[in-house]
Design an enzyme around this catalytic site. Structure first.
Site, PDB file in Angstrom:
ATOM      1  CG  HIS A 139       9.104  30.674 -13.751  1.00 21.94           C
ATOM      2  ND1 HIS A 139       8.824  30.107 -12.529  1.00 21.94           N
ATOM      3  CD2 HIS A 139      10.212  31.434 -13.573  1.00 21.94           C
ATOM      4  CE1 HIS A 139       9.737  30.492 -11.652  1.00 21.94           C
ATOM      5  NE2 HIS A 139      10.582  31.309 -12.253  1.00 21.94           N
ATOM      6  CE  LYS A 160      10.275  34.657 -11.110  1.00 17.59           C
ATOM      7  NZ  LYS A 160      11.671  34.209 -11.015  1.00 17.59           N
ATOM      8  CG  ASP A 178       6.976  28.615  -8.895  1.00 13.92           C
ATOM      9  OD1 ASP A 178       8.117  29.026  -9.182  1.00 13.92           O
ATOM     10  OD2 ASP A 178       6.611  27.439  -9.063  1.00 13.92           O
ATOM     11  NE  ARG A 244      20.298  57.278 -18.093  1.00 11.07           N
ATOM     12  CZ  ARG A 244      21.381  57.999 -17.812  1.00 11.07           C
ATOM     13  NH1 ARG A 244      22.432  57.956 -18.625  1.00 11.07           N
ATOM     14  NH2 ARG A 244      21.412  58.756 -16.743  1.00 11.07           N
TER      15      ARG A 244
END
Length: 308
Positions: A139, A160, A178, A244
């Site tokens: 997926h 998405k 998908d 970060r």
């Protein structure tokens, strides 16, 4: 074990059928490598790759046809083991009557092509490499961003497809939405493509399915792309510490291949399309030797050392 029917190979390359047409759906190819039996035709049969397609080109056939008829028949018969998927003659060569008779008795199809031996082996190996490759469907969404194949993962409804739509509008290309079919092709290369039923389609919740080719043109799609980067989208969690500096490396493993992965937290105001563009550009920069986090770390360590 995956296999490809000889009929599929024959149809793909429009091969001439000299004998064994009724066998083409029954005989299957299980190995992508192709054999050119040279030593075998000279009489050496201690090792014979008997599960491979056997291709006879100008060199092999010229030698074979130069032998005495009885020796020629014996050497060719030694190639016709039950596990051989088929015999293919290249450069427009045709089999002799004795070759046809022996092949029919051994239930081995003989096919032919006008292509040169080198060209045919290259094309058929590439074809078999794709069709015999290990495959799994996952997926996600696969897009080509600045030439980098980016696989977008995340739970349903996280955005998405909407991010892929924004990327398409910004000039990037969709491979699949998908569901993404992943294949392990060549050593350490994972190729992604769309299932046939989903090609060029994008699902936008509240709108439905759209055909991106109809709306944006053929330049916004491509059929397949190597997956080089994985972006995992997740809802922002205030209690979680996110990367970060970019010094810690994370990977998404598929078929034993580790693909670099970034986890991007989703929150209002964050432009995911731009973030993914930057991630793809940064990935390209790393490939040519520019690694900003490592350079920053070296400078910081050097500065700390100087001040001690």
């Amino acid at each position: 074990m995956k296999n490809v029917a000889v009929h599929k190979l024959q149809k793909k390359f429009n091969l001439t059928i000299f004998s064994g047409e009724e066998l083409l759906d029954k005989k299957h190819i299980t190995i992508k490598d192709i054999s050119r039996p040279a030593l075998e035709l000279a009489g050496y049969d201690a090792y014979y790759p008997k599960k491979r397609i056997q291709v006879l080109g100008k060199t092999e056939l010229t030698f074979l046809y130069s032998l005495e008829p009885e020796v020629q028949k014996l050497r060719f018969k030694n190639l016709l083991l039950e596990t051989v998927p088929c015999i293919i003659l290249t450069r427009g060569f045709k089999p002799t009557e004795s070759m046809l008779s022996l092949a029919q008795k051994s239930n081995i199809p003989i096919l032919g092509t006008e292509r040169t031996t080198t060209d045919f082996i290259a094309l058929s190996t590439d074809f078999l490499d794709r069709d015999l490759a290990p495959t799994k469907t996952i997926h996600g969404v696969l897009v080509d961003i600045y030439g980098v194949g980016v696989l977008i993962k995340g739970q349903s409804g996280i955005g998405k497809s909407e991010t892929a739509l924004e990327l398409i509008k910004r000039g990037h290309r969709l491979i699949s939405d998908d569901a993404v079919e992943l294949r392990s092709i060549r050593e350490r290369a994972i190729i992604g493509a769309a299932p046939k039923v989903l090609e060029h389609l994008l699902e936008i919740r509240g709108v439905g399915l759209i055909n991106v080719v109809s709306l944006f043109g053929t330049g916004c799609v491509r059929s397949q792309k190597e997956v080089e980067l994985v972006i995992n989208l997740e809802h922002w969690d205030d209690k979680k510490s996110y990367e970060r500096l970019g010094l810690d490396k994370h990977y998404f493993e598929v078929f034993g291949v580790n693909i670099e992965m970034h986890t991007i937290p989703v929150a209002p105001g964050r432009n995911l399309a731009i973030i993914m563009e930057i991630a793809a550009m940064n990935h390209r920069a790393k490939k040519i030797g520019t690694n900003t986090p490592e350079e920053f770390s070296k400078k910081l360590n050097s500065l700390i050392t100087q001040n001690q």
